[in-house]
Design a protein around this motif. Structure first.
Motif, short mmCIF file in Angstrom:
data_model
loop_
_atom_site.label_atom_id
_atom_site.label_comp_id
_atom_site.label_asym_id
_atom_site.label_seq_id
_atom_site.Cartn_x
_atom_site.Cartn_y
_atom_site.Cartn_z
N TRP A 69 34.24 -43.57 -1.66
CA TRP A 69 33.88 -43.95 -0.28
C TRP A 69 34.65 -43.11 0.74
CZ3 TRP A 69 29.64 -45.86 1.18
CH2 TRP A 69 28.91 -46.69 0.33
N ARG A 70 35.89 -42.74 0.42
CA ARG A 70 36.63 -41.86 1.33
C ARG A 70 35.99 -40.47 1.38
NH1 ARG A 70 40.09 -45.61 0.37
NH2 ARG A 70 41.68 -46.25 1.81
N LEU A 71 35.55 -39.99 0.25
CA LEU A 71 34.87 -38.69 0.21
C LEU A 71 33.55 -38.74 1.00
CD1 LEU A 71 35.45 -37.47 -3.45
CD2 LEU A 71 36.35 -36.46 -1.35
N ILE A 72 32.81 -39.81 0.83
CA ILE A 72 31.56 -39.98 1.59
C ILE A 72 31.88 -40.03 3.08
CG2 ILE A 72 29.65 -41.56 2.10
CD1 ILE A 72 29.72 -42.34 -0.91
N SER A 73 32.93 -40.73 3.45
CA SER A 73 33.34 -40.83 4.84
C SER A 73 33.72 -39.47 5.41
CB SER A 73 34.51 -41.81 4.97
OG SER A 73 34.92 -41.93 6.29
N VAL A 74 34.45 -38.68 4.65
CA VAL A 74 34.84 -37.34 5.10
C VAL A 74 33.61 -36.44 5.22
CG1 VAL A 74 36.09 -35.23 4.43
CG2 VAL A 74 37.21 -37.46 4.27
N ALA A 75 32.72 -36.50 4.24
CA ALA A 75 31.49 -35.70 4.31
C ALA A 75 30.64 -36.11 5.51
CB ALA A 75 30.69 -35.86 3.01
N ALA A 76 30.55 -37.40 5.76
CA ALA A 76 29.80 -37.88 6.93
C ALA A 76 30.46 -37.42 8.22
CB ALA A 76 29.68 -39.40 6.89
N ALA A 77 31.78 -37.38 8.26
CA ALA A 77 32.49 -36.91 9.45
C ALA A 77 32.18 -35.44 9.71
CB ALA A 77 33.99 -37.13 9.29
N VAL A 78 32.21 -34.63 8.67
CA VAL A 78 31.89 -33.20 8.82
C VAL A 78 30.45 -33.03 9.28
CG1 VAL A 78 31.61 -31.01 7.57
CG2 VAL A 78 33.65 -32.44 7.17
N LEU A 79 29.53 -33.72 8.64
CA LEU A 79 28.12 -33.63 9.02
C LEU A 79 27.91 -34.12 10.45
CD1 LEU A 79 25.28 -32.89 8.07
CD2 LEU A 79 25.05 -35.23 7.21
N THR A 80 28.59 -35.17 10.83
CA THR A 80 28.48 -35.69 12.19
C THR A 80 28.91 -34.65 13.21
OG1 THR A 80 28.76 -37.99 11.52
CG2 THR A 80 29.36 -37.46 13.78
N VAL A 81 30.02 -33.98 12.96
CA VAL A 81 30.51 -32.95 13.89
C VAL A 81 29.50 -31.82 14.00
CG1 VAL A 81 32.29 -31.20 14.27
CG2 VAL A 81 32.95 -33.54 13.63
N VAL A 82 29.00 -31.35 12.87
CA VAL A 82 28.02 -30.25 12.89
C VAL A 82 26.76 -30.67 13.65
CG1 VAL A 82 26.47 -28.88 11.41
CG2 VAL A 82 28.88 -29.17 10.78
N LEU A 83 26.24 -31.85 13.37
CA LEU A 83 25.02 -32.30 14.05
C LEU A 83 25.26 -32.66 15.51
CD1 LEU A 83 23.32 -34.29 11.16
CD2 LEU A 83 22.53 -32.17 12.21
N ALA A 84 26.46 -33.10 15.85
CA ALA A 84 26.79 -33.35 17.26
C ALA A 84 26.72 -32.05 18.05
CB ALA A 84 28.18 -33.98 17.37
N VAL A 85 27.30 -31.00 17.50
CA VAL A 85 27.25 -29.69 18.17
C VAL A 85 25.81 -29.19 18.24
CG1 VAL A 85 27.96 -27.27 17.99
CG2 VAL A 85 29.63 -29.10 17.59
N GLY A 86 25.08 -29.28 17.13
CA GLY A 86 23.69 -28.84 17.11
C GLY A 86 22.81 -29.59 18.09
#
Length: 175
Positions: free
Chosen positions: A132-149
């Motif tokens: 779940w921590r790995l999923i959370s970190v992956a979601a955080a990275v994806l969130t940042v990328v999609l926020a910028v996009g």
């Protein structure tokens, strides 16, 4: 006579004004606000715990505003006679924004939910907690990328639409 007043009977309007120039403000305010907020909660888990749900709500409202803006923009384009290449470019950019905004909203949802589950897992050595921590970190990275996009596409779309109006390529009055 004002062109919008003549067209108002064929458009969705608010107090005689076409809906499109009103609702696009929801898109250009809410999505960048959601993007900045989502980046902050992605980088600071304590802020995610405290502000995750409100950030998700703003993100969903911003993403939900995109199809309303697109629909009202299509209405306005038809009412103006269609065929304007500047409006066609603006519409094409808007059609790219919708899937990015939806992906961004889903990423924020996953970030908030996965973060909550990861926070509840008491034993950090437990394999389930690590997943779940790995999923959370992956979601955080994806969130940042999609926020910028999302923000980039909001700016590109909004700039093409406002340039069309302010450069005089779209009629806004009877002349």
């Amino acid at each position: 006579m004002n062109t919008y007043m003549v067209l108002a009977q064929d458009l969705t309007t608010i107090d005689g004004l076409p809906l499109h120039p009103l609702v696009v403000h929801a898109v250009v305010v809410l999505l960048p606000l959601a993007a900045v907020s989502a980046i902050l909660i992605a980088l600071r888990p304590a802020w995610r715990r405290r502000f995750g749900w409100p950030v998700l709500a703003v993100t969903v409202l911003g993403a939900a505003s995109v199809p309303v803006a697109a629909f009202s923009g299509d209405q306005l384009n038809v009412a103006l006679g269609g065929g304007n290449p500047v409006i066609a470019e603006h519409s094409a950019r808007a059609s790219v924004l919708l899937p990015i905004a939806i992906g961004f909203a889903v990423a924020v949802l996953v970030l908030v939910l996965a973060g909550r589950v990861a926070d509840r897992e008491a034993d950090p050595t437990d394999s389930r907690a690590r997943v779940w921590r790995l999923i959370s970190v992956a979601a955080a990275v994806l969130t940042v990328v999609l926020a910028v996009g999302t923000t980039v596409q909001v700016v590109r779309t909004g700039h093409s639409g406002s340039s069309a109006v302010w450069d005089g390529r779209v009629p806004t009055n009877g002349g």
